[in-house]
Scaffold this motif. Structure first.
Motif, PDB file in Angstrom:
ATOM      1  N   ARG A  24      41.496  49.976  37.794  1.00  0.00           N
ATOM      2  CA  ARG A  24      40.965  49.422  37.194  1.00  0.00           C
ATOM      3  C   ARG A  24      41.154  48.973  35.748  1.00  0.00           C
ATOM      4  O   ARG A  24      40.457  47.792  34.892  1.00  0.00           O
ATOM      5  CB  ARG A  24      39.363  50.449  37.137  1.00  0.00           C
ATOM      6  CG  ARG A  24      38.976  50.499  38.040  1.00  0.00           C
ATOM      7  CD  ARG A  24      37.534  51.448  38.020  1.00  0.00           C
ATOM      8  NE  ARG A  24      36.620  51.262  39.172  1.00  0.00           N
ATOM      9  CZ  ARG A  24      35.751  51.037  39.479  1.00  0.00           C
ATOM     10  NH1 ARG A  24      35.786  49.882  39.254  1.00  0.00           N
ATOM     11  NH2 ARG A  24      35.649  51.041  40.699  1.00  0.00           N
ATOM     12  N   GLU A  26      43.837  47.530  34.797  1.00  0.00           N
ATOM     13  CA  GLU A  26      45.186  46.795  34.957  1.00  0.00           C
ATOM     14  C   GLU A  26      43.858  45.701  35.025  1.00  0.00           C
ATOM     15  O   GLU A  26      44.128  44.012  34.878  1.00  0.00           O
ATOM     16  CB  GLU A  26      45.902  46.953  35.990  1.00  0.00           C
ATOM     17  CG  GLU A  26      46.971  45.706  36.466  1.00  0.00           C
ATOM     18  CD  GLU A  26      48.493  45.535  35.842  1.00  0.00           C
ATOM     19  OE1 GLU A  26      48.778  44.938  35.665  1.00  0.00           O
ATOM     20  OE2 GLU A  26      48.503  46.909  34.928  1.00  0.00           O
ATOM     21  N   LEU A  27      43.297  45.849  36.407  1.00  0.00           N
ATOM     22  CA  LEU A  27      42.395  44.017  36.540  1.00  0.00           C
ATOM     23  C   LEU A  27      41.136  44.269  35.092  1.00  0.00           C
ATOM     24  O   LEU A  27      40.764  42.571  35.547  1.00  0.00           O
ATOM     25  CB  LEU A  27      41.643  45.041  37.317  1.00  0.00           C
ATOM     26  CG  LEU A  27      41.982  44.873  39.261  1.00  0.00           C
ATOM     27  CD1 LEU A  27      40.504  45.430  39.932  1.00  0.00           C
ATOM     28  CD2 LEU A  27      42.386  43.790  39.301  1.00  0.00           C
ATOM     29  N   ASN A  28      40.893  44.963  34.399  1.00  0.00           N
ATOM     30  CA  ASN A  28      40.831  44.550  33.273  1.00  0.00           C
ATOM     31  C   ASN A  28      40.817  43.615  32.336  1.00  0.00           C
ATOM     32  O   ASN A  28      40.793  42.880  31.812  1.00  0.00           O
ATOM     33  CB  ASN A  28      39.685  45.430  32.838  1.00  0.00           C
ATOM     34  CG  ASN A  28      38.356  46.253  33.644  1.00  0.00           C
ATOM     35  OD1 ASN A  28      38.260  45.457  34.739  1.00  0.00           O
ATOM     36  ND2 ASN A  28      38.315  47.422  33.850  1.00  0.00           N
ATOM     37  N   HIS A  30      43.910  42.235  33.094  1.00  0.00           N
ATOM     38  CA  HIS A  30      43.927  40.076  33.287  1.00  0.00           C
ATOM     39  C   HIS A  30      42.652  39.611  33.080  1.00  0.00           C
ATOM     40  O   HIS A  30      42.771  38.392  32.915  1.00  0.00           O
ATOM     41  CB  HIS A  30      44.106  40.493  34.742  1.00  0.00           C
ATOM     42  CG  HIS A  30      45.785  40.846  35.182  1.00  0.00           C
ATOM     43  ND1 HIS A  30      46.823  39.997  34.732  1.00  0.00           N
ATOM     44  CD2 HIS A  30      46.209  42.319  35.489  1.00  0.00           C
ATOM     45  CE1 HIS A  30      48.135  40.643  35.584  1.00  0.00           C
ATOM     46  NE2 HIS A  30      47.541  42.076  35.636  1.00  0.00           N
ATOM     47  N   ILE A  31      41.459  40.213  33.570  1.00  0.00           N
ATOM     48  CA  ILE A  31      40.643  39.925  33.953  1.00  0.00           C
ATOM     49  C   ILE A  31      40.245  38.982  32.114  1.00  0.00           C
ATOM     50  O   ILE A  31      39.755  38.356  31.439  1.00  0.00           O
ATOM     51  CB  ILE A  31      39.408  40.308  33.772  1.00  0.00           C
ATOM     52  CG1 ILE A  31      39.589  40.725  35.933  1.00  0.00           C
ATOM     53  CG2 ILE A  31      37.671  39.446  33.311  1.00  0.00           C
ATOM     54  CD1 ILE A  31      38.378  41.551  36.225  1.00  0.00           C
ATOM     55  N   PHE A  56      37.859  36.681  40.147  1.00  0.00           N
ATOM     56  CA  PHE A  56      38.577  37.945  41.093  1.00  0.00           C
ATOM     57  C   PHE A  56      37.892  38.385  42.380  1.00  0.00           C
ATOM     58  O   PHE A  56      38.909  39.870  43.195  1.00  0.00           O
ATOM     59  CB  PHE A  56      38.970  38.825  40.273  1.00  0.00           C
ATOM     60  CG  PHE A  56      40.193  38.797  39.005  1.00  0.00           C
ATOM     61  CD1 PHE A  56      41.396  39.319  39.251  1.00  0.00           C
ATOM     62  CD2 PHE A  56      40.038  37.345  37.583  1.00  0.00           C
ATOM     63  CE1 PHE A  56      42.068  39.320  38.367  1.00  0.00           C
ATOM     64  CE2 PHE A  56      41.555  37.442  37.099  1.00  0.00           C
ATOM     65  CZ  PHE A  56      42.087  38.674  37.732  1.00  0.00           C
ATOM     66  N   HIS A  59      35.775  44.132  42.741  1.00  0.00           N
ATOM     67  CA  HIS A  59      36.583  44.151  41.781  1.00  0.00           C
ATOM     68  C   HIS A  59      37.156  46.011  42.686  1.00  0.00           C
ATOM     69  O   HIS A  59      38.212  46.378  43.395  1.00  0.00           O
ATOM     70  CB  HIS A  59      35.939  45.074  40.829  1.00  0.00           C
ATOM     71  CG  HIS A  59      35.831  44.142  39.495  1.00  0.00           C
ATOM     72  ND1 HIS A  59      35.869  43.482  38.927  1.00  0.00           N
ATOM     73  CD2 HIS A  59      36.618  42.394  39.916  1.00  0.00           C
ATOM     74  CE1 HIS A  59      35.709  43.129  38.121  1.00  0.00           C
ATOM     75  NE2 HIS A  59      36.143  41.857  38.594  1.00  0.00           N
ATOM     76  N   ILE A  62      38.917  45.842  46.038  1.00  0.00           N
ATOM     77  CA  ILE A  62      40.452  45.924  45.192  1.00  0.00           C
ATOM     78  C   ILE A  62      40.989  47.429  44.811  1.00  0.00           C
ATOM     79  O   ILE A  62      41.895  47.583  45.500  1.00  0.00           O
ATOM     80  CB  ILE A  62      40.557  44.443  44.153  1.00  0.00           C
ATOM     81  CG1 ILE A  62      40.547  43.030  44.571  1.00  0.00           C
ATOM     82  CG2 ILE A  62      42.285  45.014  43.622  1.00  0.00           C
ATOM     83  CD1 ILE A  62      40.235  42.209  43.738  1.00  0.00           C
ATOM     84  N   THR A  63      40.601  47.667  43.865  1.00  0.00           N
ATOM     85  CA  THR A  63      40.574  49.141  43.488  1.00  0.00           C
ATOM     86  C   THR A  63      41.139  50.341  44.772  1.00  0.00           C
ATOM     87  O   THR A  63      41.684  50.935  44.521  1.00  0.00           O
ATOM     88  CB  THR A  63      39.248  49.866  42.738  1.00  0.00           C
ATOM     89  OG1 THR A  63      38.656  48.619  41.896  1.00  0.00           O
ATOM     90  CG2 THR A  63      39.505  50.743  42.385  1.00  0.00           C
ATOM     91  N   CYS A  66      44.143  49.654  46.272  1.00  0.00           N
ATOM     92  CA  CYS A  66      45.724  49.312  46.134  1.00  0.00           C
ATOM     93  C   CYS A  66      45.992  50.974  45.371  1.00  0.00           C
ATOM     94  O   CYS A  66      46.767  51.678  45.710  1.00  0.00           O
ATOM     95  CB  CYS A  66      45.468  48.887  44.642  1.00  0.00           C
ATOM     96  SG  CYS A  66      45.380  47.157  44.128  1.00  0.00           S
TER      97      CYS A  66
END
Length: 895
Positions: A24, A26-28, A30-31, A56, A59, A62-63, A66
């Motif tokens: 989460r 890492e995604l945040n 990138h966002i 994206f 979420h 994707i979480t 991963c």
């Protein structure tokens, strides 16, 4: 406060990442970066955020993906790490064992011996008791026969009338067949070979479900009177008679009864009822004959196949009703005597019936060899425990630099399993090799012995036992043994008492070895005593210098009774003129030949329903009693004038005479044989009383007695031969065979063996378990003696400093020696006490194989106690004497 063992603390506490949180974050990141890029390019923050979130996607999905991928990678890595550590343990274990080969070789030898013995016995049990019969759906095959337990008859074969009745009445059966084991001559005159064969009813092959390699089986037409003579042969006989690769279907086979057309060929591996038959003839059944005539044609064994939906209970229910109806059709006297004898007919699974005689002995051997395996495991655990206490310095160093107890225990267990696997492989080879020597024990007499061999079950059993017991033997000393010694070693160094705390465990393991050895020694003593008692039974005749054989007197060449009588007289006369032969006789059934001919012997004025009138029935020539060394106790023997039809005379043995005419003179009394002619009896006169003999089983508790009929005019065709020789019995065989061929070019002799060998074969089911359990007991005693010696020697070595100090302070050497001996004998006594308790509880396993000895005979137990104490006392003396050789000065300086 700083942790006293920082390295171990760091090794135990491992970082466990939060995968969901990291994904989460890492995604945040990138966002946020993408939103900032869009804002810098001129978009409003709200529009930039909506565009980025739409790009994206989901979420949560994707979480989860991963996280799943991360966990899979972690699991794979953990497995790689585990396998790598196992590989490291194996490499280190191999190097360590190579550096100290003496202990490894001892453990390897023990493993090989124990596993090899288990492989051999398991192969026997598997091949004979566990492996299914080689027929389709063999669990549906049953044997059917009657019994009269109150008359001491456990097996009554069927007659043709019974077969037809069962075939028509028993709905639980899919098919039913009769068979009879016979012997046939095959070949040209002057070169006739004896071939084992069978007479079978037309449904025999269909009942077994055996497919023929070529041709067909027998049809209903083949079993009718006057049908064309046909035969089914086995593949190996077809090749020897007609040549390899030849199709024998339709060819003619010359046999002693005549020429037969080959209609079918069975596979070369086909074997039924352990009878090495290579020829099968159709049994002729004239169903139109009256019941009384069909019932006289008897002596056939019955095999049947249950319907898929039926079971043995269904069959027995039908057989009970069938037996009642069948008895209503026999003569009144036969019915009464059958009822008084407890007559019944039952079905038995064919495999169980074939092996019922050997089953108790094999299970006893299996228990015995498993005890040897357990004892070997305990012995190895003791050896490994001693070895681990010796290497405490190495283990303490590993422990101090961060190795956990579990890691050390796994390393020690790995070394044990390595030894176990090596020993298991060698044991598998030893077991397979030892199976080749079954003939040493005359194991060819054991049913289904041809099915014995290594298969996937035996190999799987070996791998399972090797890995399981090897791991167990390694874990006992690995988990318990070294760690008490490690604590003392780390606190005080080498002066801390190396291996302290493991003495009780070592003593317990040695006591367990003694207990298991005691159990096996008791079993061996019981079986050996029983075997000795059986071999001491007087059979009532001479077994020395008596040769036994069999021959066939064919009706086609000697069709009339005078011709057969003349042939037998001439044959015996020529036999007795053969060099090295003192006398010769013809008899219907010799002792220990496996024959089972019995009949009712009914004296005049006998009470109705007296089942004790059943006895052995034997047809003999006048020279039989002299040839066999059977004394005539009263009256006379047979003469050439005595006949089975004209001037009928009989000879009873002592047992039968005492049963029929107690405290009376039996000479001149009249009897009739059988129950068929009660209304019109044919009486025979008792002219002599012969000594009682053992007919088959030397351990028979209730003797049936025997009645002898003269061979003249008896119509005997399958004849046993007995020869009293002046030389070694088998040395006379060649001359006797040549004599027979000179008189009859088609004559043949088979089943040639001395009476001593015949008695020996009869005892194989007693001798085999006795000898093998004796071998197991010897191995177990050796292992237990070595265990006692090893523990005491190690104890004395560990206490050398203490012993030296005690001697320096004035201690008496003999007092210290006595203390060491006392410790060893106390361990042995504890093991013997436990062994006595186990042996008493397990003695009933061998009770069915014992004769003349009680399973809990105190003399047996006292003898075993004496053997164990004497053997272990010797093992205690060697380490005890080391006390006297301790160098006091050197010991004190070293301390």
């Amino acid at each position: 406060m700083w942790h006293p063992r920082p390295k171990r603390s760091l090794r135990v506490t491992k970082y466990a990442p939060n995968v969901e949180r990291d994904v989460r974050d890492e995604l945040n990141l990138h966002i946020e970066l993408r939103i900032q890029e869009l804002v810098d390019s001129g978009k409003s923050p709200e529009d930039a955020k909506r565009e980025v979130l739409r790009a994206f996607g989901d979420h949560d999905r994707i979480t989860r993906e991963c996280e799943s991928a991360s966990r899979a990678n972690q699991g794979t890595q953990r497995m790689k790490d585990f396998l790598a550590s196992i590989a490291t343990d194996i490499r280190y274990g191999v190097r360590h064992l190579a550096k100290r080969p003496s202990m490894a070789l001892v453990v390897l030898a023990v493993w090989t011996l124990c596993i090899g013995a288990n492989v051999a016995i398991f192969s026997l049990v598997n091949g004979i008791l566990l492996r299914p019969l080689p027929y389709p759906e063999a669990d549906r095959l049953v044997a059917i026969y009657g019994s009269m337990p109150k008359a001491n008859v456990d097996r009554l074969n069927s007659d043709l009338a019974q077969f037809l009745s069962m075939r028509d009445r028993l709905d639980s059966l899919e098919s039913l067949a009769l068979y009879n084991k016979v012997s046939t001559g095959v070949g040209e005159p002057g070169a006739v070979r004896n071939i084992f064969s069978m007479d079978v009813s037309t449904g025999f092959f269909d009942t077994l479900g055996v497919p023929l390699s070529l041709g067909r089986g027998f049809t209903a037409e083949d079993g009718r009177a006057g049908a064309a003579p046909v035969v089914v042969i086995r593949q190996d006989l077809a090749e020897s008679q007609f040549g390899p690769g030849t199709n024998p279907i339709g060819m003619t086979l010359d046999t002693e009864p005549g020429s037969y057309t080959v209609v079918g060929v069975l596979p070369r591996e086909f074997l039924f009822a352990d009878w090495e038959a290579k020829l099968w003839f159709p049994l002729t059944i004239q169903e139109e004959l009256p019941f009384e005539e069909l019932s006289r044609d008897s002596g056939y064994a019955t095999v049947a196949r249950l319907r898929p939906e039926a079971n043995l209970s269904d069959l027995d229910t039908e057989l009970t009703a069938y037996s009642s109806d069948y008895l209503e059709r026999v003569t009144a006297e036969a019915r009464l005597r059958a009822i008084e004898g407890g007559f019944s007919t039952r079905g038995y699974l064919l495999k169980s019936d074939l092996v019922k005689q050997v089953r108790p002995a094999l299970y006893l051997l299996w228990v015995g060899v498993l005890l040897v395996l357990v004892l070997g495991c305990v012995n190895i655990a003791t050896l490994l425990l001693v070895r681990n206490t010796v290497r405490l310095r190495e283990l303490a160093i590993r422990f101090s630099v961060g190795a956990t107890r579990t890691r050390i225990a796994r390393q020690l267990a790995t070394e044990s399993v390595l030894l176990a696997l090596a020993g298991g492989g060698l044991g598998l080879v030893l077991g397979a090799w030892s199976l080749r020597f079954l003939t040493v024990f005359e194991a060819y007499e054991i049913p289904r012995v041809n099915d014995v061999g290594l298969d996937y079950r035996a190999v799987g059993f070996t791998l399972l036992v090797t890995a399981g017991v090897g791991l167990l033997a390694g874990l006992i000393p690995a988990l318990y043994g070294p760690f008490r010694g490690l604590q003392s070693f780390l606190r005080n160094g080498e002066r801390g008492g190396v291996g302290q705390g493991t003495g009780a465990l070592r003593s317990s393991l040695v006591a367990a070895q003694v207990a298991l050895a005691f159990v096996l020694l008791v079993g061996a003593a019981l079986l050996s005593t029983s075997l000795y008692n059986v071999m001491s039974v007087d059979p009532g005749f001479d077994t020395d210098s008596v040769l036994a054989a069999a021959t066939v007197i064919p009706w086609d060449r000697y069709g009339s009774m005078p011709e057969r009588n003349q042939f037998i007289d001439e044959l015996l006369s020529r036999f007795e003129a053969t060099p090295g032969v003192a006398s010769a006789a013809v008899v219907s059934q010799l002792p220990f030949s496996g024959s089972n001919g019995k009949d009712f012997v009914v004296p005049e004025n006998a009470p109705t329903g007296d089942v004790q009138l059943l006895s052995w029935r034997n047809t003999v020539s006048p020279s039989y009693f002299a040839t066999m060394g059977i004394p005539i106790k009263a009256g006379r023997g047979f003469t050439a004038d005595d006949s089975a039809r004209v001037n009928p005379a009989v000879i009873a043995d002592e047992t039968l005479a005492e049963k029929l005419w107690p405290d009376q003179d039996p000479i001149g009394r009249r009897v009739r044989i059988g129950l068929d002619d009660a209304d019109n009896p044919s009486w025979a006169t008792v002219v002599g009383i012969a000594g009682a003999i053992v007919q088959n089983d030397p351990t028979e508790e209730s003797k049936l007695g025997a009645i002898y009929l003269p061979a003249r005019d008896s119509g005997i065709t399958f004849a046993r031969l007995a020869f009293k020789t002046e030389t070694e019995p088998l040395a006379a065989y060649k001359g006797l065979k040549e004599t027979l061929l000179r008189l009859d070019p088609n004559g043949r002799m088979f089943w040639v063996l001395s009476m001593e060998d015949a008695l020996s074969e009869q005892l194989v089911f007693r001798r085999l378990p006795a000898l093998m359990i004796l071998s197991f007991a010897a191995i177990s005693l050796l292992l237990s003696v070595l265990g006692v010696y090893g523990v005491l020697a190690h104890t004395v070595g560990q206490r050398s400093a203490e012993i030296g100090l005690r001697l320096a302070l004035g201690g008496k050497p003999m007092a210290i020696v006595a203390q060491v001996l006392r410790h060893g004998l106390m361990v042995v006594a504890a093991g013997a006490f436990v062994g006595i308790a186990i042996a008493v509880g397990m003695s009933r396993l061998a009770s069915g194989l014992l004769y003349g000895v009680h399973p809990n005979s105190p003399w047996i137990y006292l003898a075993v106690v004496a053997v164990v104490l004497f053997s272990t006392l010797l093992s205690c003396l060697v380490p005890a004497r080391r006390v006297l050789s301790v160098d006091v000065v050197a010991t004190l300086k070293g301390d």
